[in-house]
Design a protein around this motif. Structure first.
Motif, mmCIF file in Angstrom:
data_model
loop_
_atom_site.group_PDB
_atom_site.id
_atom_site.type_symbol
_atom_site.label_atom_id
_atom_site.label_comp_id
_atom_site.label_asym_id
_atom_site.label_seq_id
_atom_site.Cartn_x
_atom_site.Cartn_y
_atom_site.Cartn_z
ATOM 1 N N ALA A 114 -24.940 -0.162 -4.342
ATOM 2 C CA ALA A 114 -24.198 -1.021 -5.266
ATOM 3 C C ALA A 114 -22.748 -1.162 -4.833
ATOM 4 N N ALA A 115 -22.138 -0.082 -4.354
ATOM 5 C CA ALA A 115 -20.750 -0.165 -3.867
ATOM 6 C C ALA A 115 -20.676 -1.034 -2.624
ATOM 7 N N THR A 116 -21.610 -0.830 -1.689
ATOM 8 C CA THR A 116 -21.613 -1.642 -0.469
ATOM 9 C C THR A 116 -21.811 -3.120 -0.800
ATOM 10 N N ALA A 117 -22.730 -3.395 -1.728
ATOM 11 C CA ALA A 117 -22.973 -4.788 -2.109
ATOM 12 C C ALA A 117 -21.791 -5.376 -2.867
ATOM 13 N N ALA A 118 -21.093 -4.554 -3.647
ATOM 14 C CA ALA A 118 -19.929 -5.054 -4.375
ATOM 15 C C ALA A 118 -18.834 -5.473 -3.405
ATOM 16 N N VAL A 119 -18.607 -4.676 -2.365
ATOM 17 C CA VAL A 119 -17.556 -4.982 -1.391
ATOM 18 C C VAL A 119 -17.987 -6.108 -0.460
ATOM 19 N N ARG A 120 -19.235 -6.053 -0.018
ATOM 20 C CA ARG A 120 -19.696 -7.015 0.988
ATOM 21 C C ARG A 120 -20.117 -8.355 0.380
ATOM 22 N N ALA A 121 -20.704 -8.322 -0.842
ATOM 23 C CA ALA A 121 -21.340 -9.535 -1.356
ATOM 24 C C ALA A 121 -20.947 -9.878 -2.782
ATOM 25 N N GLY A 122 -19.940 -9.200 -3.339
ATOM 26 C CA GLY A 122 -19.516 -9.514 -4.694
ATOM 27 C C GLY A 122 -20.512 -9.096 -5.759
ATOM 28 N N PHE A 123 -21.380 -8.172 -5.446
ATOM 29 C CA PHE A 123 -22.386 -7.685 -6.388
ATOM 30 C C PHE A 123 -21.694 -7.008 -7.576
ATOM 31 N N PRO A 124 -22.116 -7.283 -8.815
ATOM 32 C CA PRO A 124 -21.468 -6.642 -9.963
ATOM 33 C C PRO A 124 -21.842 -5.160 -10.037
ATOM 34 N N TYR A 125 -20.869 -4.311 -9.824
ATOM 35 C CA TYR A 125 -21.131 -2.871 -9.808
ATOM 36 C C TYR A 125 -21.476 -2.391 -11.211
ATOM 37 N N PRO A 126 -22.619 -1.710 -11.403
ATOM 38 C CA PRO A 126 -23.095 -1.366 -12.751
ATOM 39 C C PRO A 126 -22.453 -0.083 -13.294
ATOM 40 N N HIS A 127 -21.162 -0.116 -13.562
ATOM 41 C CA HIS A 127 -20.438 1.075 -14.011
ATOM 42 C C HIS A 127 -21.088 1.732 -15.223
ATOM 43 N N GLN A 128 -21.282 0.966 -16.286
ATOM 44 C CA GLN A 128 -21.774 1.549 -17.532
ATOM 45 C C GLN A 128 -23.201 2.053 -17.388
ATOM 46 N N GLN A 129 -24.002 1.318 -16.636
ATOM 47 C CA GLN A 129 -25.386 1.720 -16.443
ATOM 48 C C GLN A 129 -25.460 3.043 -15.681
ATOM 49 N N LEU A 130 -24.693 3.157 -14.610
ATOM 50 C CA LEU A 130 -24.693 4.394 -13.832
ATOM 51 C C LEU A 130 -24.128 5.554 -14.639
ATOM 52 N N ASP A 131 -23.107 5.286 -15.427
ATOM 53 C CA ASP A 131 -22.531 6.324 -16.272
ATOM 54 C C ASP A 131 -23.578 6.877 -17.233
ATOM 55 N N ARG A 132 -24.317 5.990 -17.853
ATOM 56 C CA ARG A 132 -25.343 6.416 -18.806
ATOM 57 C C ARG A 132 -26.458 7.205 -18.122
ATOM 58 N N VAL A 133 -26.905 6.728 -16.962
ATOM 59 C CA VAL A 133 -27.990 7.420 -16.267
ATOM 60 C C VAL A 133 -27.535 8.785 -15.779
ATOM 61 N N TRP A 134 -26.317 8.849 -15.256
ATOM 62 C CA TRP A 134 -25.804 10.151 -14.825
ATOM 63 C C TRP A 134 -25.828 11.142 -15.993
ATOM 64 N N LYS A 135 -25.388 10.710 -17.150
ATOM 65 C CA LYS A 135 -25.345 11.630 -18.295
ATOM 66 C C LYS A 135 -26.746 12.071 -18.710
ATOM 67 N N THR A 136 -27.707 11.189 -18.561
ATOM 68 C CA THR A 136 -29.087 11.563 -18.868
ATOM 69 C C THR A 136 -29.579 12.641 -17.903
ATOM 70 N N VAL A 137 -29.312 12.458 -16.631
ATOM 71 C CA VAL A 137 -29.734 13.437 -15.628
ATOM 72 C C VAL A 137 -28.998 14.762 -15.822
ATOM 73 N N LEU A 138 -27.716 14.687 -16.116
ATOM 74 C CA LEU A 138 -26.936 15.910 -16.335
ATOM 75 C C LEU A 138 -27.435 16.671 -17.558
ATOM 76 N N LEU A 139 -27.787 15.949 -18.615
ATOM 77 C CA LEU A 139 -28.324 16.612 -19.801
ATOM 78 C C LEU A 139 -29.563 17.426 -19.453
ATOM 79 N N HIS A 140 -30.416 16.869 -18.619
ATOM 80 C CA HIS A 140 -31.670 17.548 -18.291
ATOM 81 C C HIS A 140 -31.479 18.680 -17.288
ATOM 82 N N GLN A 141 -30.255 18.889 -16.841
ATOM 83 C CA GLN A 141 -29.957 20.074 -16.030
ATOM 84 C C GLN A 141 -29.527 21.249 -16.902
#
Length: 1006
Positions: A549-576
């Motif tokens: 996503a970062a590479t695509a954002a820099v190279r191709a203007g891809f919208p970086y999914p900040h909120q989505q990644l933040d939410r998923v990270w917190k889900t994975v961290l909770l299960h640790q």
């Protein structure tokens, strides 16, 4: 004198139990109670308050397992009680000896305002102090009928651990529901006598102080009229004034008490119940803070505070107010109190990123302490992560649970693999549920190992595990122990106050280097294999999603999914959390975890696919995307290109004695007629990896019934019995254009194992894919790799590097490490030649060594742990189909182990498209590994690069950004600038790294 002492102690016990404690509530009358049983999952508060209720009486049964019942309690304060303190006594059917493990309730006013929580040691609700008489009492109780899954030992299998199997049998009988007068003077007398009696019992028999207390207690008991305790309580207390006022010795041990309620984010209850547990406890503690001006309460786990914010905003408002006053102290700076052995490098870092950021944004608190009282041991890579997050102190209590060796310090510096040091404290009270009992206070002082050099320790005080927190009784005891002759002194202090004072008084503490290995709960590295696989897979999918996503954002203007990644990270961290990832929770928790990990994989897969499609563009060329940190098959790390030739086509030939020989020009592997690997020959080095007569990839089955904690423990005696699974049902071979493989099927017990041994073109590794349809009970399945290698130590990957453990058992410390944790690889080496075993999802392993009688050579055996079958707390643990991938790497250096460990966890992806995709950044030294590449969390568009030295040596490397940038600077894990200079040149960024050094760089895009 001995008889006098025994008589007074016995007298004190009986008078307290039978006369004085009952007199705390001298007058009572029953309240009216009605109830509504919610038909399914918990309902919103407004719905529960508005529901119609029906009759229920004291002694009636209520509460199906995991149900919710809304009790309505009504009554009126008698006019005769005007001017007195009145409380409601609300007993849902509690067992006072099991706080945290049964039914609980949260009391509301009719307008929905929360009052306080109800639990076995906290059954009162204040009505008025004083009342005027005639007040109408209307209270609503949201009561959770959580079943008692955790009972007296031995622990027995139970179906209560999942709502679908728990049935509908009511779990509790309603206890007292009374309105009562509260006699404060008698209550104070109770605590005077309890504190003095407990202290007296801990003092030496011939101590003058003990006898002073004994005689004072005797006089107080003489002053009590047993038929009229309430009118004589003042006279009794007067007899105790002098002994209570005698101050502590100036050199007495000092205990910093901090209110605490260790709440497992899931364990013997599901996640949804923890949401309610934290609301109940926070309600209790904010109420207690209002009543007790000296009291300080601390709460860790940002996730739990986030739950309160989301689900109980009215409770959260009270929390924020108490935080602003410095009384309710968020501590620890982590998303949850996670396991620290198994989370990968980035996941461990993100525990601090998300936890600290929550505390900073919500409360303006930047934690310098890490709070992990109950975590099952601590990985050697953790100190550097703590430091990189801007913290410097660590607290845990769990190491006191070790069964073989006693840890030699309570306060010390802990040094990690890179040399980072953290000031660490183990509370000598040896519990995170301190109740201020005299026995606990005396134990803390006597047990403290730094006596003579320091005299300060911390006591987390309050009922925990399932919550509840500190009680007013504990606060009352602490007040009497503030300075009391014969006792350690006690003061309420926040963790930061304790650590600052402890560090100042002990400027040169001893140093402990390496992991903090808990000599207990070793099976948590294996139990619930699918939970562990979900975690590992999620970690690597998150790496890919951020990278592409970062590479695509820099190279191709891809919208970086900040909120989505933040939410998923917190889900994975909770299960640790330290009872989810370790596999020690009820069936409900792990069933939901499997569902959650599947959803995470699908969501992250969508992000990866969208970003790669944006990068690939249109075209008919198949591009190979490589997310691993090293170049493979001609595909640049972090980039995409058309696939290159893989190397010499492997060949396969039958063995004359049965089985097959696989050869790709780099390795020659022999598989015998049993379907076992009997040779793994490094052609270039002309070196055989296996000892004479040994077999690798060998499945071994052990009986496994630990002495106590089924899902948690594996005891060393499991090795006394076991069997090698050498009989095969069928063996088949297959060849593809770039690989050859042998498939072996074995049945054993009620289970089936299928292993596929694959040798690919250009790969100096033997891949082993294992599928097990597992239906055993109380068994332990391992896979063995005996190696012809003489090594006194081996490398085990941990966060941001690796850690060496001995292969011998010279001392009890080494012998106790008979089951240990690794991440993607273990590596053994003689000078100039080594072997690695890599994996895609397992953590537990053991390494042993023997000397062969025939040729005096050394056999060092690595065994990876695949599956267990404990019956408590989940009687169906691990039943079903599981798939694992391992690889054997003869001739591997530590660098090879690092590279192939990543490769087996980050398979290449093939996407149709046009032109190749250049990496966003490149590093010219393979010893320097890119741990994460992402866009900055603040939405600025800056590129964040995290990397580390992976081989344990010095490294000089050039990092070359593949995009225009204005500036580059070093940051902490939260992406905040550091003072560390960064050497930016025309060619790129020059790096000079210490062994295992972790660096985070932020690149401002032009």
């Amino acid at each position: 004198m001995h008889d006098d002492r025994s008589l007074v102690e016995a007298r004190l016990t009986r008078v307290l139990d039978e006369r004085i404690r009952p007199a705390v509530y001298p007058e009572r009358l029953p309240l009216d109670v009605t109830v509504w049983h919610a038909p399914g999952e918990p309902v919103p508060v407004a719905e529960g308050l508005a529901a119609g209720t029906g009759p229920i009486g004291v002694g009636d049964r209520w509460g199906a397992p995991w149900g919710t019942s809304w009790f309505k309690v009504t009554g009126a304060v008698p006019q005769a009680w005007a001017g007195r303190i009145v409380e409601a006594l609300l007993d849902l059917g509690f067992d006072e000896y099991m706080p945290g493990f049964q039914c609980e309730g949260l009391v509301y006013l009719p307008d929905g305002a929360p009052v306080k929580g109800l639990s076995p040691r906290n059954q009162w609700v204040r009505i008025g102090a004083p009342v005027t008489g005639g007040e109408q009492v209307v209270l609503h109780i949201e009561a959770a009928s959580n079943p008692v899954v955790f009972g007296p030992r031995p622990f027995v299998p139970t179906l209560l651990g999942d709502r679908g199997t728990a049935g509908s049998e009511p779990q509790y009988r309603l206890g007292r529901m009374d309105l009562a007068v509260f006699d404060l003077m008698v209550w104070e007398l109770v605590h005077d006598l309890e504190v003095l009696g407990e202290l007296m019992r801990e003092l030496p028999v011939d101590s003058a102080r003990r006898w002073d207390i004994l005689r004072a207690v005797e006089r107080a008991l003489d002053a009590v009229d047993l038929q009229d305790v309430n009118s004589t309580a003042i006279a009794a207390r007067e007899q105790l004034i002098e002994v209570l006022a005698s101050p502590a010795h100036p050199a007495a041990h000092h205990i910093s008490a901090v209110g605490h309620a260790h709440i497992d984010s899931a364990w013997l209850w599901p996640l949804r119940e923890t949401v309610r547990k934290v609301a109940r406890t926070a309600s209790n503690m904010t109420a207690l803070l209002e009543d007790e001006p000296d009291f300080v309460f601390t709460m860790s786990q940002a996730q739990q505070l986030a739950w309160i914010k989301e689900h109980r905003p009215e409770v959260y408002a009270r929390v924020k107010k108490a935080v602003s006053e410095g009384r309710f102290v968020p501590t620890g700076g982590m998303w949850v109190e996670s396991d620290t052995n198994m989370p990968g490098s980035e996941a461990m870092a993100r525990q601090f990123v998300h936890g600290k950021r929550f505390f900073i944004e919500e409360f303006g608190i930047d934690n310098e302490e890490v709070w992990l009282p109950d975590t099952f041991g601590f990985a050697a890579g953790l100190p550097q992560i703590i430091r990189a997050a801007g913290a410097k102190w660590l607290l845990t209590q769990k190491m006191s649970w070790s069964r073989t060796n006693t840890f030699p310090h309570h306060t010390f510096l802990w040094e990690g693999i890179d040399g980072s040091r953290v000031f660490t404290h183990f509370p000598p009270v040896d519990t995170y549920n301190c109740s201020m009992h005299g026995r606990e206070i005396a134990h803390a002082a006597a047990n403290f190992k730094e006596k003579g050099a320091a005299r300060r320790s911390l006591a987390p005080t309050g009922w925990g595990d399932g919550g509840g927190g500190t009680t007013r009784e504990m606060v009352a005891k602490a007040a009497r122990l503030r300075s009391l002759e014969g006792s350690a002194t006690v003061r309420w202090e926040a963790p930061t106050e304790f650590f600052a004072k402890a560090e100042a008084e002990y400027p040169n503490p001893p140093v402990w280097v390496g992991e903090l290995y808990l000599e207990l709960h070793r099976a948590t590295l294996t139990s619930q294999a699918q939970t562990k696989q979900g975690n590992r897979r999620s970690e690597h999918l998150l790496r890919e999603a951020e990278l592409w996503a970062a590479t695509a954002a820099v190279r191709a203007g891809f919208p970086y999914p900040h909120q989505q990644l933040d939410r998923v990270w917190k889900t994975v961290l909770l299960h640790q959390f330290h009872d989810i990832l370790p596999g020690s929770s009820i069936a409900w928790v792990h069933r939901e975890a499997r569902q959650t990990y599947a959803a995470v994989a699908a969501e992250l897969g969508g992000i990866i696919e969208a970003a790669q499609n944006a990068l690939a563009g249109d075209g008919g060329t198949v591009l190979v995307f490589n997310a691993a940190p090293h170049t493979r098959h001609g595909v640049a790390a972090g980039g995409a290109a058309p696939a290159a030739a893989a190397g010499r086509k492997p060949v396969m030939a039958p063995r004359t004695s049965g089985g097959y020989v696989l050869d790709n020009g780099l390795l020659r592997v022999e598989i015998d007629g049993r379907g076992l690997v009997v040779s793994a020959y490094d052609i270039q080095a002309r070196r055989e990896a296996l000892p004479p007569g040994a077999a690798a990839g060998l499945l071994q089955l052990h009986q496994d019934l630990p002495n106590m904690w089924d899902a948690w423990d594996v005891d060393s005696f499991y090795r006394n019995t076991g069997s090698d699974l050498t009989t095969s049902d069928r063996i088949t071979a297959s060849e593809g254009g770039t690989y050859v493989s042998v498939r072996v099927v074995r049945t054993f017990g009620d289970s089936t194992a299928t292993q596929v041994f694959t040798l690919a073109a250009g790969a100096k590794r033997l891949d082993i894919d294992t599928e097990v349809d597992w239906h055993e009970t109380e068994k332990f399945l391992k896979m063995a790799f005996p190696l012809d290698i003489h090594a006194e130590r081996y490398a085990s990957e941990t966060q941001f590097g690796h850690f060496f453990r001995p292969t011998h058992t010279n001392t009890s410390w080494e012998a106790a490490k008979f089951e240990a944790c690794n991440h993607r690889f273990v590596h053994l080496e003689e000078p100039g030649w080594g072997v690695a075993v890599v994996n895609d999802s397992t953590y537990g392993h053991d390494v042993t060594r023997t000397v062969r009688a025939e040729d005096k050579g050394t056999t060092t055996t690595v065994r990876v742990s695949l599956l267990r079958a404990p019956r408590f707390p989940d009687p169906e643990t691990d039943q079903g189909v599981h798939r694992f991938r391992h690889a054997l790497l003869p001739g591997a250096t530590i660098g090879d182990a690092v590279r192939e460990g990543y490769a087996v966890n980050l398979p290449e992806r093939r996407v149709p498209g046009g032109a190749a995709v250049a990496p966003l950044v490149t590093v010219d030294d393979d010893a320097v590994v890119l741990s994460a590449l992402k866009l900055a969390d603040d939405g600025s568009g800056d590129v964040v690069v995290r990397l580390y030295e992976s081989r344990g040596g010095r490294a000089r490397a050039l990092l070359t950004p593949g995009f225009d940038y204005e500036d580059a600077y070093a940051t902490d894990l939260l992406e905040r600038p550091l003072d560390t200079p960064v050497a930016v040149t025309a060619e790129g960024i020059q790096l000079s790294l210490r062994p295992f050094e972790l660096v985070t760089l932020r690149l401002k895009r032009a």
